[in-house]
Design a protein around this motif. Structure first.
Motif, PDB file in Angstrom:
ATOM      1  N   ASP A 261       0.839  -1.198   0.000  1.00 24.56           N
ATOM      2  CA  ASP A 261       0.000   0.000   0.000  1.00 24.56           C
ATOM      3  C   ASP A 261       0.874   1.248   0.000  1.00 24.56           C
ATOM      4  OD1 ASP A 261      -2.298  -1.533   0.065  1.00 24.56           O
ATOM      5  OD2 ASP A 261      -2.337  -1.589   2.267  1.00 24.56           O
ATOM      6  N   ALA A 262       0.447   2.246  -0.735  1.00 22.84           N
ATOM      7  CA  ALA A 262       1.188   3.508  -0.775  1.00 22.84           C
ATOM      8  C   ALA A 262       1.145   4.194   0.585  1.00 22.84           C
ATOM      9  CB  ALA A 262       0.599   4.427  -1.843  1.00 22.84           C
ATOM     10  N   TYR A 263       2.224   4.914   0.889  1.00 21.23           N
ATOM     11  CA  TYR A 263       2.251   5.688   2.129  1.00 21.23           C
ATOM     12  C   TYR A 263       1.191   6.785   2.078  1.00 21.23           C
ATOM     13  CZ  TYR A 263       6.756   3.758   3.620  1.00 21.23           C
ATOM     14  OH  TYR A 263       7.773   2.940   4.039  1.00 21.23           O
ATOM     15  N   PRO A 264       0.573   7.128   3.235  1.00 18.81           N
ATOM     16  CA  PRO A 264      -0.376   8.250   3.256  1.00 18.81           C
ATOM     17  C   PRO A 264       0.317   9.548   2.841  1.00 18.81           C
ATOM     18  CG  PRO A 264      -0.526   6.943   5.265  1.00 18.81           C
ATOM     19  CD  PRO A 264       0.693   6.465   4.533  1.00 18.81           C
ATOM     20  N   THR A 265      -0.360  10.339   2.025  1.00 14.05           N
ATOM     21  CA  THR A 265       0.202  11.609   1.565  1.00 14.05           C
ATOM     22  C   THR A 265       0.066  12.662   2.657  1.00 14.05           C
ATOM     23  OG1 THR A 265      -0.438  11.074  -0.697  1.00 14.05           O
ATOM     24  CG2 THR A 265       0.081  13.381  -0.223  1.00 14.05           C
TER      25      THR A 265
ATOM     26  N   ALA B 149       5.239  20.913  -3.414  1.00 18.00           N
ATOM     27  CA  ALA B 149       5.473  19.918  -4.464  1.00 18.00           C
ATOM     28  C   ALA B 149       6.797  19.212  -4.248  1.00 18.00           C
ATOM     29  CB  ALA B 149       5.432  20.587  -5.834  1.00 18.00           C
ATOM     30  N   LYS B 150       7.817  19.936  -3.827  1.00 17.95           N
ATOM     31  CA  LYS B 150       9.116  19.324  -3.540  1.00 17.95           C
ATOM     32  C   LYS B 150       9.005  18.364  -2.368  1.00 17.95           C
ATOM     33  CE  LYS B 150      11.844  23.213  -5.298  1.00 17.95           C
ATOM     34  NZ  LYS B 150      12.850  24.239  -4.954  1.00 17.95           N
ATOM     35  N   ASP B 151       8.221  18.763  -1.355  1.00 14.86           N
ATOM     36  CA  ASP B 151       8.003  17.865  -0.226  1.00 14.86           C
ATOM     37  C   ASP B 151       7.333  16.574  -0.676  1.00 14.86           C
ATOM     38  OD1 ASP B 151       9.154  19.563   1.537  1.00 14.86           O
ATOM     39  OD2 ASP B 151       7.291  20.316   2.399  1.00 14.86           O
ATOM     40  N   TYR B 152       6.389  16.696  -1.598  1.00 12.56           N
ATOM     41  CA  TYR B 152       5.697  15.512  -2.098  1.00 12.56           C
ATOM     42  C   TYR B 152       6.658  14.605  -2.862  1.00 12.56           C
ATOM     43  CZ  TYR B 152       2.331  12.627  -4.589  1.00 12.56           C
ATOM     44  OH  TYR B 152       1.633  11.558  -5.095  1.00 12.56           O
ATOM     45  N   GLN B 153       7.533  15.185  -3.674  1.00  8.99           N
ATOM     46  CA  GLN B 153       8.520  14.393  -4.399  1.00  8.99           C
ATOM     47  C   GLN B 153       9.450  13.669  -3.427  1.00  8.99           C
ATOM     48  OE1 GLN B 153      10.430  17.173  -6.999  1.00  8.99           O
ATOM     49  NE2 GLN B 153       8.602  17.523  -8.245  1.00  8.99           N
ATOM     50  N   LYS B 154       9.841  14.369  -2.361  1.00  4.74           N
ATOM     51  CA  LYS B 154      10.697  13.753  -1.348  1.00  4.74           C
ATOM     52  C   LYS B 154       9.962  12.601  -0.666  1.00  4.74           C
ATOM     53  CE  LYS B 154      13.314  14.849   2.838  1.00  4.74           C
ATOM     54  NZ  LYS B 154      13.678  15.918   3.796  1.00  4.74           N
TER      55      LYS B 154
ATOM     56  N   THR C  15       9.493   4.978  -2.311  1.00  2.00           N
ATOM     57  CA  THR C  15      10.121   4.066  -3.268  1.00  2.00           C
ATOM     58  C   THR C  15      11.280   3.320  -2.631  1.00  2.00           C
ATOM     59  OG1 THR C  15       9.484   5.454  -5.152  1.00  2.00           O
ATOM     60  CG2 THR C  15      11.309   3.913  -5.491  1.00  2.00           C
ATOM     61  N   ARG C  16      12.101   4.025  -1.854  1.00  7.09           N
ATOM     62  CA  ARG C  16      13.232   3.372  -1.184  1.00  7.09           C
ATOM     63  C   ARG C  16      12.742   2.297  -0.217  1.00  7.09           C
ATOM     64  NH1 ARG C  16      15.413   8.698  -1.446  1.00  7.09           N
ATOM     65  NH2 ARG C  16      14.542   9.215   0.600  1.00  7.09           N
ATOM     66  N   ALA C  17      11.670   2.604   0.515  1.00  9.86           N
ATOM     67  CA  ALA C  17      11.124   1.620   1.458  1.00  9.86           C
ATOM     68  C   ALA C  17      10.604   0.393   0.705  1.00  9.86           C
ATOM     69  CB  ALA C  17      10.007   2.248   2.286  1.00  9.86           C
ATOM     70  N   PHE C  18       9.922   0.637  -0.407  1.00  8.69           N
ATOM     71  CA  PHE C  18       9.418  -0.484  -1.205  1.00  8.69           C
ATOM     72  C   PHE C  18      10.578  -1.313  -1.765  1.00  8.69           C
ATOM     73  CE2 PHE C  18       5.198   1.819  -2.394  1.00  8.69           C
ATOM     74  CZ  PHE C  18       4.738   1.609  -1.115  1.00  8.69           C
ATOM     75  N   PHE C  19      11.612  -0.655  -2.253  1.00 11.43           N
ATOM     76  CA  PHE C  19      12.764  -1.361  -2.821  1.00 11.43           C
ATOM     77  C   PHE C  19      13.443  -2.231  -1.761  1.00 11.43           C
ATOM     78  CE2 PHE C  19      13.885   1.403  -6.775  1.00 11.43           C
ATOM     79  CZ  PHE C  19      12.699   1.009  -7.355  1.00 11.43           C
ATOM     80  N   ARG C  20      13.531  -1.727  -0.533  1.00 10.46           N
ATOM     81  CA  ARG C  20      14.119  -2.532   0.540  1.00 10.46           C
ATOM     82  C   ARG C  20      13.266  -3.776   0.801  1.00 10.46           C
ATOM     83  NH1 ARG C  20      15.696   2.653   2.701  1.00 10.46           N
ATOM     84  NH2 ARG C  20      13.650   2.889   3.707  1.00 10.46           N
TER      85      ARG C  20
END
Length: 250
Positions: free
Chosen positions: A139-143, A154-159, A165-170
């Motif tokens: 499940d995606a992290y809550p925004t 917008a930069k915060d959202y990209q971060k 993505t890093r958490a999912f990759f791990r």
């Protein structure tokens, strides 16, 4: 009796293994007077038991058979393969397993990873068979509530998405390590966009990364037919390379 049969289909949609069996049976003159169900020779009965096993057990999607039949006894053991084997019949005191060992040596076992930023699909490829192991769709992290369009938010959202993505990759890398521990694949193949595959490899263990032998582009929801089509050229080329290396070593 150790019997290896090529069960692949010809261009005329026929299997020719029966011709081989007839030729081998005809080479034993003592079977000329043998009759089905009224055998004078134990070997004739062994041939019939082999025919019966094929009729009863053969899966039409396979392309090779190894049969071991006790001549003059009741024991029979059959194996089926998705790859063809060379026609061969041997009579002896014990089963002939050399062709099986050769087939295993020629065919590598590949772990297959299809990955994007939010999904991962784990499969394997061995003896021309594609096997599905696991789909990972966390499940995606809550925004964050303060994320709005444009500017700093917008930069915060990209971060936020990058950390997700890093958490999912791990998580995906841990699942791959566990699958590799259970199956001990010879090699790994990574499929996805060039950027995703490059970034994802940073999360793999060194022992798995060292065995990544091929990468290519493929959508994570690709069907089995599409995966086979994408894998076939590389697997065929790799098998030829393996054989050439062994010949050079010899």
């Amino acid at each position: 009796m150790s019997l290896f049969l090529d069960m692949s289909v010809t261009s005329e949609n026929k299997r020719t293994y029966q011709v081989f069996l007839q030729q081998r049976r005809a080479s034993h003159g003592e079977l000329d007077s043998d009759r089905s169900r009224h055998h004078r020779e134990p070997l004739g009965e062994a041939f019939d038991r082999a025919d019966e096993w094929i009729t009863t057990n053969f899966d039409q999607s396979n392309r090779g058979i190894a049969l071991f039949v006790e001549v003059g006894g009741d024991w029979i053991e059959g194996l089926q393969f998705t790859t063809p084997v060379q026609n061969r019949l041997e009579l002896g005191d014990r089963p002939v397993i050399g062709p099986l060992a050769e087939m295993l040596a020629k065919n590598r076992q590949y772990g297959i990873v299809l990955v994007d930023r939010e999904h991962c699909r784990l499969s394997s490829y061995y003896l021309d068979e594609l096997r599905h192991h696991k789909d990972l769709r966390p499940d995606a992290y809550p925004t964050p509530h303060d994320v709005q369009k444009g500017g700093y938010a917008a930069k915060d959202y990209q971060k936020h998405k990058a950390e997700e993505t890093r958490a999912f990759f791990r998580m995906f890398a841990n699942e791959i390590a566990e699958l590799d521990r259970r199956h001990r694949f010879d090699h790994w193949i990574l499929m996805g966009t060039d950027e995703t595959v490059k970034n994802f490899r940073e999360f793999l263990t060194a022992t798995i990364n060292d065995r990544v032998i091929h990468t290519c582009h493929a959508p994570v929801d690709a069907g089995d037919g599409e995966l086979r089509e994408r894998l076939a050229p590389f697997v065929g080329e790799h098998a030829l390379h393996d054989e050439a290396v062994k010949m050079d070593t010899l």
